[in-house]
Structure formats: structure tokens, C-alpha cells
Design a protein around this motif. Structure first.
Motif, PDB file in Angstrom:
ATOM      1  N   HIS A   2       0.017  -1.704  -0.994  1.00 55.79           N
ATOM      2  CA  HIS A   2      -1.304  -1.010  -1.139  1.00 55.79           C
ATOM      3  C   HIS A   2      -1.921  -0.765  -2.453  1.00 55.79           C
ATOM      4  N   VAL A  17      -8.912   0.783  -0.842  1.00 55.80           N
ATOM      5  CA  VAL A  17      -7.319   0.495  -0.839  1.00 55.80           C
ATOM      6  C   VAL A  17      -7.434  -1.110  -0.187  1.00 55.80           C
ATOM      7  N   ASP A  19      -4.681  -4.045   1.036  1.00 52.77           N
ATOM      8  CA  ASP A  19      -3.411  -4.611   1.474  1.00 52.77           C
ATOM      9  C   ASP A  19      -3.057  -5.685   1.094  1.00 52.77           C
ATOM     10  N   VAL A  52      -6.273   5.516   5.317  1.00 53.62           N
ATOM     11  CA  VAL A  52      -5.003   4.655   5.347  1.00 53.62           C
ATOM     12  C   VAL A  52      -3.930   5.135   5.803  1.00 53.62           C
TER      13      VAL A  52
END
Length: 227
Positions: A2, A17, A19, A52
């Protein structure tokens, strides 16, 4: 991994954020603003990271725009990024604002000269340009609008950034074909995250990239001599 991305360099306060495994942005928020980044950033970061799973503990690195941009905005974003990196124990990556503006163009365009241009006021722009294939035509620089047009050659051009419309108009006046792909006041925060994800932490340091000296100058004439 992340990646938390932060941008306060220009006319927005943004975070997201990313991934990297999924290639997906898990959470993001952008507030358009010319001032007030210091007050807006920390609550915004809390909202974004809270969306998240795992929160701040799930982060693998932080990416932050380092300029060019406003002096106050850069200090706010870089300070927050460094604090998070220190608290979580993860690398902090500096991403040049002009590079973040160029990245979406480079992802889709292969045959024209790509230009990132930020309005620096007073007839000047911050500019960076690359030719097809990635060869640098203009490294990150501050210069008058007309000088940038002269250095860009015969085009055709694709431009992004707040200075793109003015630069494109000047280029057309010189007979150079130009297309404004994006005139947003700040880069797409997702591309800040993507650049931060692939950067080398040893090379992309979270240090301000200043291309112009401060407008405020010391008042030497009124200085009181030391005894």
C-alpha cells in the motif's frame, strides 16, 4: 504494498492509497484550494487512510510531491509525509510535480512531444518536456513562456498543467500544432502514488525542488548592527 500519496504543492490538497498488487486506488480525496493546506491535510489523511483495512499500519511507503509549487504547500506535504514515514517506519519518496503531470500523457501518447507546464505568474512557467521515446527536451525549469515555446521545436505538442493553455496558445501563434490534454491545477494523485511505488527510495528523496528563489527578501537596509 500500500502506497500513501500526498499532494499539497499546487491548487489542491490530495491523498490516496494505492494497492500495487491490485493496481487499484483503495481510497482517495481531493480538495481544490490555493490556501489552507496546513489545516486541511491532516483531517483529509485521516479520512483517506481510515478507509483502508489496516490503516496506517498497512502502508509500505509514502509518496509526496516535492515541487515545483508553493513554498508553504510543499513544506506542509513533505513534513506530514516525513512524520508518517518516521512513525510507521517506512520509506518516504519524493515525486516531482512536473513528472506527475507528465505521467498520464506518457501512459497514452507515443508520437508527440509531451509537455508539463505550471503557471508561475508574471509571464513565466515551470516546464518539463520529453520527446517520443522519452528523450528530455526541457528538464524541469522556470522560464518565460516564449523561451519555452522556442525550445519545444516544431511539435506537435500535447500539454498538461495550469500553464498548458497559455503555452499552447503561444505555440499555435508560432505555427506549432498543440493540444491541451489537461489544464488541471494539480496532478492526478493516483499518478503520484504510481510514480512513488516504482521510485528508488535512495534516489527520490523527499526534499523540496525549488526552481525559483523566495519572493520574500531580507530587509538588509533596516538591519540593526550586532554589537
Amino acid at each position: 504494498m500500500h502506497v500513501l500519496a500526498i499532494d499539497t504543492a499546487l491548487g489542491a490538497c490530495s491523498a490516496c492509497v494505492l494497492d500495487t498488487g491490485q493496481g487499484a486506488v483503495l481510497a482517495r480525496e481531493t480538495l481544490l484550494m490555493d490556501r489552507g493546506h496546513a489545516e486541511a491535510l491532516l483531517p483529509l489523511l485521516d479520512r483517506v487512510v481510515s478507509g483502508v483495512e489496516g490503516g496506517f499500519g498497512s502502508l509500505g511507503r509514502v509518496a509526496v510531491t516535492v515541487g515545483p509549487g508553493s513554498y508553504t504547500g510543499l513544506r506542509v506535504g513533505i513534513s506530514a509525509a516525513r512524520a508518517i514515514g518516521l512513525a510507521v517506519g517506512i520509506p518516504v519518496i519524493g515525486v516531482a510535480t512536473l513528472s506527475a503531470l507528465l505521467a498520464p500523457l506518457m501512459a497514452t501518447e507515443t508520437r508527440r512531444v509531451l509537455v508539463a507546464a505550471i503557471d508561475a505568474k508574471h509571464g513565466q512557467i515551470y516546464v518539463q518536456a520529453v520527446a517520443p521515446g522519452g528523450r528530455t527536451i526541457i528538464p524541469p525549469a522556470l522560464m518565460p513562456l516564449r523561451d519555452a515555446t522556442r525550445l519545444l521545436g516544431s511539435g506537435p505538442l500535447v500539454l498538461a498543467g495550469s500553464g498548458a493553455p497559455a503555452l499552447a496558445a503561444d505555440a499555435w501563434a508560432q505555427g506549432i500544432e498543440s493540444l491541451v490534454a489537461d489544464s488541471a491545477s494539480a496532478p492526478d494523485i493516483a499518478f503520484v502514488a504510481r510514480l512513488g511505488a516504482i521510485a528508488d527510495p535512495a534516489q527520490a528523496l523527499p526534499k523540496p525542488l525549488y526552481l525559483r528563489s523566495p519572493d520574500a527578501k531580507p530587509q538588509d537596509g533596516a538591519r540593526i548592527p550586532r554589537r
